[in-house]
Write a protein that holds these residues in place. Structure first.
Motif, PDB file in Angstrom:
ATOM      1  N   ARG A  94       0.846  -1.190   0.000  1.00 39.31           N
ATOM      2  CA  ARG A  94       0.000   0.000   0.000  1.00 39.31           C
ATOM      3  C   ARG A  94       0.886   1.246   0.000  1.00 39.31           C
ATOM      4  NH1 ARG A  94      -4.855  -0.152   4.057  1.00 39.31           N
ATOM      5  NH2 ARG A  94      -5.403  -1.776   2.564  1.00 39.31           N
ATOM      6  N   ARG A 131       0.786   5.248   0.894  1.00 39.67           N
ATOM      7  CA  ARG A 131      -0.019   6.239   1.615  1.00 39.67           C
ATOM      8  C   ARG A 131       0.159   7.635   1.017  1.00 39.67           C
ATOM      9  NH1 ARG A 131       0.124   5.685   7.931  1.00 39.67           N
ATOM     10  NH2 ARG A 131      -1.065   3.846   7.339  1.00 39.67           N
ATOM     11  N   SER A 179      -3.378   9.052  -0.653  1.00 35.23           N
ATOM     12  CA  SER A 179      -4.045   8.037  -1.458  1.00 35.23           C
ATOM     13  C   SER A 179      -5.496   8.411  -1.759  1.00 35.23           C
ATOM     14  CB  SER A 179      -3.988   6.677  -0.760  1.00 35.23           C
ATOM     15  OG  SER A 179      -4.564   6.761   0.526  1.00 35.23           O
ATOM     16  N   ASP A 180      -6.103   9.265  -0.925  1.00 39.64           N
ATOM     17  CA  ASP A 180      -7.480   9.697  -1.198  1.00 39.64           C
ATOM     18  C   ASP A 180      -7.528  11.054  -1.903  1.00 39.64           C
ATOM     19  OD1 ASP A 180      -8.385  10.768   2.206  1.00 39.64           O
ATOM     20  OD2 ASP A 180      -6.684  11.221   0.916  1.00 39.64           O
ATOM     21  N   ARG A 189      -2.112  11.818  -9.169  1.00 48.38           N
ATOM     22  CA  ARG A 189      -1.677  10.458  -8.826  1.00 48.38           C
ATOM     23  C   ARG A 189      -2.597   9.432  -9.464  1.00 48.38           C
ATOM     24  NH1 ARG A 189      -0.739   8.769  -2.503  1.00 48.38           N
ATOM     25  NH2 ARG A 189      -0.911   6.512  -2.769  1.00 48.38           N
ATOM     26  N   ASP A 190      -2.008   8.320  -9.878  1.00 47.02           N
ATOM     27  CA  ASP A 190      -2.751   7.160 -10.360  1.00 47.02           C
ATOM     28  C   ASP A 190      -2.504   6.033  -9.369  1.00 47.02           C
ATOM     29  OD1 ASP A 190      -3.627   4.831 -11.592  1.00 47.02           O
ATOM     30  OD2 ASP A 190      -3.026   5.482 -13.591  1.00 47.02           O
ATOM     31  N   ASN A 191      -3.464   5.786  -8.503  1.00 46.32           N
ATOM     32  CA  ASN A 191      -3.267   4.785  -7.448  1.00 46.32           C
ATOM     33  C   ASN A 191      -3.101   3.374  -8.017  1.00 46.32           C
ATOM     34  OD1 ASN A 191      -3.367   6.618  -5.321  1.00 46.32           O
ATOM     35  ND2 ASN A 191      -5.595   6.451  -5.145  1.00 46.32           N
ATOM     36  N   ASN A 199       0.433   3.164  -9.060  1.00 49.99           N
ATOM     37  CA  ASN A 199       1.428   3.680  -8.097  1.00 49.99           C
ATOM     38  C   ASN A 199       2.325   4.733  -8.753  1.00 49.99           C
ATOM     39  OD1 ASN A 199       0.573   2.133  -5.887  1.00 49.99           O
ATOM     40  ND2 ASN A 199       1.765   0.365  -6.576  1.00 49.99           N
TER      41      ASN A 199
END
Length: 120
Positions: free
Chosen positions: A30, A32, A53-54, A71-73, A76
């Motif tokens: 994960r 953060r 991440s949110d 960001r592209d979760n 990553n």
């Protein structure tokens, strides 16, 4: 093993734009926070912007209104769109990720840095 690979740096004229990218890979569980720092010659490394991440973002004053972090979760990956660049933005830009791997706990990881030079 985690790797952060940056791309997108280069030479640009004052007022121009660049887009930096950084992809994190490896045994990541994960992520953060991802962010960008920069270090000019003879100066300390300083935060430019980061994103959770949110999607919550944080910018330092000297880039507000000019730089945008995203960001592209799923990938990553973190991006830094830099507009209206100034000579004082010249620095090595480093990607940072605060993440947890499958094997270990939460740690900071750094990319190798990408040079951004703003000059006419």
């Amino acid at each position: 093993q985690v790797q952060l690979v940056e791309s997108g740096g280069g030479l640009v004229q004052p007022g121009g734009s660049l887009r930096l990218s950084c992809a994190a890979s490896g045994s990541i569980f994960r992520v953060r926070v991802m962010g960008w720092y920069r270090q000019a010659p003879g100066e300390q490394r300083e935060l430019v912007a980061d994103i959770t991440s949110d999607g919550r973002t944080n910018y330092v004053d000297f880039v507000k209104g000019r730089f945008t972090i995203s960001r592209d979760n799923a990938e990553n990956t973190v991006y830094l769109q830099m507009n209206s660049l100034k000579p004082e933005d010249t620095a090595v830009y480093y990607c940072n990720a605060y993440l947890r791997t499958i094997e270990a706990g939460w740690y900071d990881y750094w990319g190798q840095g990408t040079q951004v030079t703003v000059s006419s």
